[in-house]
Motif scaffolding. Structure first.
Motif, short mmCIF file in Angstrom:
data_model
loop_
_atom_site.label_atom_id
_atom_site.label_comp_id
_atom_site.label_asym_id
_atom_site.label_seq_id
_atom_site.Cartn_x
_atom_site.Cartn_y
_atom_site.Cartn_z
N ALA A 1 0.97 10.92 3.26
CA ALA A 1 -0.24 12.78 3.38
C ALA A 1 -0.29 12.23 4.19
CB ALA A 1 -1.16 12.54 2.15
N GLY A 2 -1.28 10.98 5.06
CA GLY A 2 -2.25 10.70 5.96
C GLY A 2 -1.85 11.54 7.28
N GLY A 3 -0.48 11.04 7.22
CA GLY A 3 0.12 11.56 8.34
C GLY A 3 0.32 13.52 8.40
N VAL A 4 0.71 13.52 7.27
CA VAL A 4 0.69 15.25 6.88
C VAL A 4 -0.43 15.99 8.01
CG1 VAL A 4 1.01 17.36 5.70
CG2 VAL A 4 2.53 15.31 6.22
N CYS B 1 -5.49 6.02 4.04
CA CYS B 1 -4.17 6.91 3.31
C CYS B 1 -3.93 6.35 2.50
CB CYS B 1 -3.62 8.08 3.81
SG CYS B 1 -2.33 8.55 2.77
N THR B 2 -3.21 4.75 2.61
CA THR B 2 -2.01 3.79 2.00
C THR B 2 -3.59 3.23 1.55
OG1 THR B 2 -1.05 4.02 4.00
CG2 THR B 2 -1.29 1.71 2.30
N LEU B 3 -4.29 2.67 1.78
CA LEU B 3 -5.35 2.20 0.18
C LEU B 3 -5.85 3.33 -0.60
CD1 LEU B 3 -5.93 0.44 3.03
CD2 LEU B 3 -8.10 -0.25 1.50
N ALA B 4 -6.11 4.38 0.01
CA ALA B 4 -6.52 5.08 -1.23
C ALA B 4 -5.24 5.75 -2.17
CB ALA B 4 -7.18 6.83 -0.30
N THR B 5 -4.07 5.51 -1.50
CA THR B 5 -2.87 6.53 -1.99
C THR B 5 -3.00 4.62 -3.31
OG1 THR B 5 -1.76 6.93 -0.75
CG2 THR B 5 -0.47 5.85 -2.52
N PHE B 6 -3.24 3.19 -2.76
CA PHE B 6 -3.00 2.27 -4.09
C PHE B 6 -3.99 2.52 -4.53
CE2 PHE B 6 -0.01 -1.02 -3.19
CZ PHE B 6 0.51 -0.64 -1.75
N ALA B 7 -4.82 3.03 -4.90
CA ALA B 7 -6.72 3.20 -5.58
C ALA B 7 -6.31 3.71 -6.10
CB ALA B 7 -7.13 2.84 -4.72
N SER C 1 -10.34 10.81 11.09
CA SER C 1 -8.87 11.03 10.80
C SER C 1 -9.18 10.04 9.49
CB SER C 1 -8.54 10.03 11.67
OG SER C 1 -8.12 10.42 13.17
N MET C 2 -9.83 9.19 9.30
CA MET C 2 -9.80 8.13 8.32
C MET C 2 -10.47 8.59 6.92
SD MET C 2 -11.09 4.82 9.94
CE MET C 2 -11.05 4.05 8.60
N ILE C 3 -11.33 9.93 7.20
CA ILE C 3 -11.73 9.96 5.95
C ILE C 3 -10.42 11.36 5.62
CG2 ILE C 3 -13.15 12.86 5.34
CD1 ILE C 3 -15.38 10.92 7.15
N VAL C 4 -10.19 12.51 7.02
CA VAL C 4 -9.06 13.25 6.34
C VAL C 4 -8.17 11.76 5.54
CG1 VAL C 4 -6.98 14.20 7.38
CG2 VAL C 4 -9.76 14.38 8.33
N GLY C 5 -7.57 10.96 6.35
CA GLY C 5 -6.37 10.44 5.14
C GLY C 5 -6.52 9.74 3.83
N PHE D 1 2.91 -5.08 -0.96
CA PHE D 1 1.87 -5.70 -0.84
C PHE D 1 1.68 -5.73 1.03
CE2 PHE D 1 1.49 -7.63 -5.15
CZ PHE D 1 1.18 -6.42 -5.32
N ASN D 2 2.68 -6.54 1.75
CA ASN D 2 3.24 -6.39 2.94
C ASN D 2 1.88 -5.04 3.98
OD1 ASN D 2 4.29 -7.76 5.09
ND2 ASN D 2 4.69 -5.64 5.49
N PHE D 3 2.43 -4.21 3.04
CA PHE D 3 2.03 -2.73 3.16
C PHE D 3 0.77 -2.04 3.19
CE2 PHE D 3 2.81 1.83 2.34
CZ PHE D 3 2.84 2.44 3.92
N LEU D 4 -0.23 -2.80 2.31
CA LEU D 4 -1.18 -2.90 1.58
C LEU D 4 -1.85 -3.76 2.91
CD1 LEU D 4 -4.27 -2.15 0.16
CD2 LEU D 4 -3.07 -3.10 -1.66
N ILE D 5 -1.61 -4.91 2.30
CA ILE D 5 -3.12 -5.93 2.57
C ILE D 5 -2.89 -5.81 4.65
CG2 ILE D 5 -2.76 -7.34 1.29
CD1 ILE D 5 -1.23 -9.01 2.34
N ALA D 6 -1.44 -5.20 5.40
CA ALA D 6 -1.07 -4.88 6.68
C ALA D 6 -2.32 -3.49 7.12
CB ALA D 6 -0.58 -4.67 7.06
N ALA D 7 -1.87 -2.57 6.21
CA ALA D 7 -2.62 -1.39 6.56
C ALA D 7 -4.45 -0.80 6.79
CB ALA D 7 -2.53 0.04 5.26
N PHE D 8 -4.99 -2.79 5.74
CA PHE D 8 -6.05 -3.22 5.89
C PHE D 8 -6.55 -3.85 6.53
CE2 PHE D 8 -9.65 -6.53 4.78
CZ PHE D 8 -10.05 -5.70 4.85
N SER D 9 -5.98 -4.41 6.63
CA SER D 9 -5.55 -5.24 8.50
C SER D 9 -5.99 -5.29 9.40
CB SER D 9 -5.31 -6.62 7.93
OG SER D 9 -4.97 -7.75 6.80
N LEU D 10 -5.47 -4.12 9.82
CA LEU D 10 -5.22 -3.18 11.18
C LEU D 10 -6.60 -2.81 11.07
CD1 LEU D 10 -4.86 0.01 11.18
CD2 LEU D 10 -2.60 -1.17 10.71
#
Lengths: 475, 475, 475
Positions: free
Chosen positions: B302-305, B260-266, B320-324, A91-100
């Motif tokens: 995967a977003g980095g790749v 990518c991280t938000l997409a992955t959680f979703a 970049s965000m669309i690609v991620g 969750f640290n990962f998730l909310i950090a990725a969103f927050s930034l």
């Protein structure tokens, strides 16, 4: 039965909606700045066209250190709970990725638009990570008691208020706060404490058995501690001006942390009734019969928080070490005496004890900053006065006392913004629509994560690998 | 009985022989370059003799971040298996240490010799680490099913083919691929997938009980994930040109990963039948009744790749965000639906699911790169066009469409080289001379490592440390 | 009964007293240097006033890498003991935080005062971390057998003697030792070995059951190993001169380590009677019937130690790889054959086997440095001769042979200082006033730390999280 599909629909929906909104806003509002745009870079330079002068080379190493603190430092610091490691890091990962991402927009909006556009580069990346840090501090207070949906909603509000408070402090009041004693630590801590107060759970003791640490979870937490401790000099110095301020800030932080560590070990052993040290064992959030023990890892970090404002000033190593010593002492005493009091009397259930690591040391840092600024002089700083306090500092209007007063006002503003913001956000988070965990199932990864099996196969597997077996197998 | 001494003789022999060959070849072929040679440094400079201008100061921080990804990132990412942690980190260590030396020679040979000598410096170190990354990607596909001797043999061939493919792409086709969507990820993934296809084990379910994760092994794996995620901006930007390209690449990657991280959680929560998230639990390689779950840690990377090729271009944070977002989505869906299909229908047993983390996102990255290149213009890039696309870019001959076409051709070449190379290498690795583990003992450290005892003494030890005991002891 | 309150009073008292003394001495003696002082920075510059030229930008990334090695590398390397993880990381943290402050004063005193003041900046921070490294090496020899009070007392003496020895080598003998093969590794190792000899415990086998590793403790130790391995190039190059020397040192170390790793794997498998590799299993300190196994993690690092002196010279990658190969081989053989001998015959109980990782490779590094220096020539180094060997090197008086001789003398001085200093310090530590652990309770965290509970709730917690339960709970 609708609740059964809670995570299945709510978390994906909020993640997708938020990210789509972010992408649209980025598309409309965000542009490369002069150092990241292919056309603009070197175009506006009159004399030198040296690619080496791109700010990337002077900020990016600091950015990466800050980035490690945000994702590894905060993430693993919270893994001490025996059954909440996935959620802490995840969750640290998730909310950090969103927050930034959200912070990039909010800060860009308040830091000044360029013809209606937000300009981004490595400095905005550092600032976004800083803002994320405040959200993660608040996360520490509510750790284990909130669903990821609640955390994302909290982040939306906290980032926004952070940007407003930062704007008031830095742009209106002209305050110095390079390492964020006020903007990050004080704000994040009291925002989070107010949120957890509003979300008070009277029956949290039902999850008590899960809220403790185990041997290896404490070692994982130590990874977080050590990374925060090592990179704190980079954190405090990441966005100071170039030259002596950045160099000095890093060094002051280094000495403050070293001194703080000795104070922490000393007082940790002193206040324990057996004279033992304590790693990260959980604060008792529900009863007074579990001894509230001090926290080596958390308190040893308070020295970094407490020089977050004054670190760039001529605090001297001597002054830094005194501040670090005080911060460690205050933090340990807070874990021992204040946290149980806050919980039993004020109903503030502070899972990670953020008041001791970020709250009180943050206030200390703000006060030290105000005092240090108020005694600044041309005599001590020379031309460096401008590099620290801005270009106004060489004008006759500028007075150190006034500066100090504005620093003090900034602390008041921050506390007010944090408490009010936390109150409102807490009330919003109280709505029964986010799938918050029941009191009986706090601090439990299994609610959110597909759990792996136990280590039952251990013994069986091990015996397989005897020499004889291997011999037989490979022949 | 000869097999009994398998490891005793084969692994030492191949290690010693390879290292001796490497040392001899380095002695004959390798020289310091202008920035590392005591005599050459500053000698060829006409005007400035500033030691600060050594490329060390502009490349080395990136190198160290890449180095961490190779050894900690890849190494710990693979520790999720409950009984294969030593081998994951240890063999990762061994084959990386070999590959970076071998890559220095192979890449030096193809990148251009200087009077018959290979010149080395920090840039060649980064390139060698990059090539090593491709080998470690392939390692992920065969993890647990191959002996260290097999892995070293695989590395010999893969590094060589990597250097040839890289030479074709960068030198002959003039492709852009700073972050290696094609050269590293696509190549490493499809090479590895072909190798694991050739080494197909129909009876792998005999090791099934060992191929799952346990709670703490998943947390160790998370260390790998987070380090890869944090430092990916450094990875993609490590060998771009100085100035805006390097700065922009790092930032594009940062935004792509966040999205990518938000997409992955979703999508992780969405495709799970209970709506739970999934850490790193093992793909089921042998049956369809174990639910194939998504993998937060892998897919979030995967977003980095996927911005490995276009990251240095004017992709914009928006792009970049669309690609991620796409990369994370594809990756999660791949883990859920494609990996079981590949295994059951195509007999591709992909231990770490590299097709989802490196394969498909790598192809996506190549396509995005080709498209982005094909719309490049002087209007958008200004003078920066040369810094991104090379000195040819200001000539009248240069056309963005042609450039884009060459990018697309490069993807095709890479896929061909990877699949063909993987086929040949797989067949070589199938020879029964490398001490491959039997089907019943895959994913088992005990086959290779002196195993420590169990934690049976835990309870006993713990009780010793009661307050009373300590008191008695110290009196 | 006074001993009962041992930790309660002694550790706090020594920590507070030491820190107060440090603060006072810093207040009296320490000042910002030209690069960290607001007034002095840019004041003394005649021409350029570029803030980018602050040494911060050229030293700080190296400093952070070294800092990670000191706190994460050394700390986690020693977590292999199953019940001593908190103490390994925690005491490493404590004595490092003390030592870096004390070292700043001692090194500042010997490196030259400025009008009675010690000037500090990032270079002094790196040097202080280096000195701390030597203390942590010695810590490895006495790990598990000494109280934190003993360790702090050891640090007081060792830091002081380190500074004297360093002064003799660098300032009087004019030796080169950028990476500290002599000053750090040889000194720290033989100092620690002598201390542990004096503190010999004939009945240590009573703690034998606790002195072994378990599966996950070995994985934590691997974190330490990998971080040391990755950042060693930064360590060796951190305080070399700018330009080619720093660049070359990092690269030589990189190749030496890679080669060393292959040698380590080879000889680790070769000397094991089953041909298995060994991670970090504990040396048997009490008996000869436990097979003394080789240590992948430790020996693989020996290559970094062994190029600590010659790394900045024109050793060539070829030469570095040979040195690394030898270092790995020597180290593995040392773990296998020498450590048991030292223990049984010489009564040297070396917990981490520092003689194999730091001692012998350190001597090897000193010898390689002496030989490499003795063949240095203007022909090979050009103007770089001065950048490596100092400004004297262009005078006619300077001779490479003499230089080599002084390097050899430096090794002798270091060994003498270390053994004598270790003897005296060991005798002081033998006084029965420091609360040393009894033979029966060595290697036990419970003596010092508030221990968390066991993982007994694991199964219970897990079953809670079944789908049905979650469904019921959230409805």
């Amino acid at each position: 039965m609708a609740e059964t599909t809670n995570m299945r629909l709510r978390l994906p929906l909020i993640c997708i909606i938020l990210e789509v909104i972010l992408i649209i806003l980025f598309g409309v509002l965000v542009e490369y700045n002069d150092d990241t745009d292919a056309k603009l870079w070197n175009k506006n330079r009159t004399s030198i066209t040296n690619d080496y002068e791109n700010e990337f080379y002077y900020r990016y190493p600091s950015f990466q250190d800050v980035h490690v603190m945000i994702f590894v430092g905060f993430g693993f610091l919270m893994t001490f709970l025996q059954r909440y490691g996935f959620s802490s890091v995840g969750f640290n990962f998730l909310i950090a990725a969103f927050s930034l991402q959200w912070a990039t927009l909010m800060q860009g909006f308040f830091h000044g638009m360029h013809h209606g556009k937000i300009h981004v580069g490595v400095t905005s990346m550092i600032n976004a990570d800083f803002c994320t840090g405040a959200v993660l501090i608040s996360f520490g207070a509510v750790l284990g008691k909130t669903s990821p949906v609640q955390l994302l909603v909290m982040a939306i509000f906290e980032v926004t208020l952070f940007a407003i408070n930062e704007f008031i402090l830095l742009s209106i009041l002209g305050a110095n706060d390079a390492g964020g004693s006020m903007t990050i630590h004080t704000f994040g801590a009291y925002f989070g404490l107010m949120v957890t107060r509003v979300l008070y759970r009277p029956n949290l003791e039902k999850s008590k058995h899960r809220s403790t640490s185990v041997y290896h979870s404490d070692l994982f937490a130590m990874i977080g501690t050590i990374y925060l401790w090592m990179f704190w000099p980079s954190f405090n110095s990441a966005i100071t001006n170039y030259g002596d301020p950045q160099h000095r800030t890093a060094m002051n932080t280094y000495y403050s942390l070293a001194s703080c560590t000795l104070a922490t070990f000393a007082f940790s052993a002193l206040v324990n009734h057996e004279g033992k040290l304590d790693m990260v064992s959980t604060p008792s959030m529900w009863s007074s019969f579990v001894v509230q023990e001090v926290h080596i890892q958390n308190a040893a970090l308070a020295g970094g928080v407490a020089v977050g404002t004054a670190g760039e000033m001529m605090l001297t190593p001597f002054g830094s070490m005194i501040v670090g010593f005080l911060a460690g002492t205050i933090s340990v005493l807070g874990y021992k005496y204040l946290t149980p009091f806050l919980e039993s009397k004020l109903k503030i259930q502070d899972t990670c004890g953020i008041n001791n690591l970020h709250g009180m040391p943050g206030i200390l840092g703000a006060v030290v900053g105000a005092v240090t600024a108020s005694v600044a002089s041309k005599d001590v700083y020379g031309k460096g006065l401008e590099r620290v306090f801005g270009e106004d500092a060489h004008s006759n209007d500028w007075s150190a006392q006034t500066k100090g007063a504005f620093q003090a006002i900034s602390l008041g503003v921050t506390l007010g913004m944090a408490l009010l913001g936390g109150l409102i956000t807490g009330l919003i988070l109280k709505l029964p629509i986010y799938g918050a965990p029941p009191d009986t199932h706090c601090f439990e990864d299994g609610l959110y994560w597909e759990m792996p099996g136990e280590e039952e196969g251990h013994h069986e597997l091990n015996e397989v690998a005897t020499p004889n077996e291997v011999e037989k197998l490979s022949s």
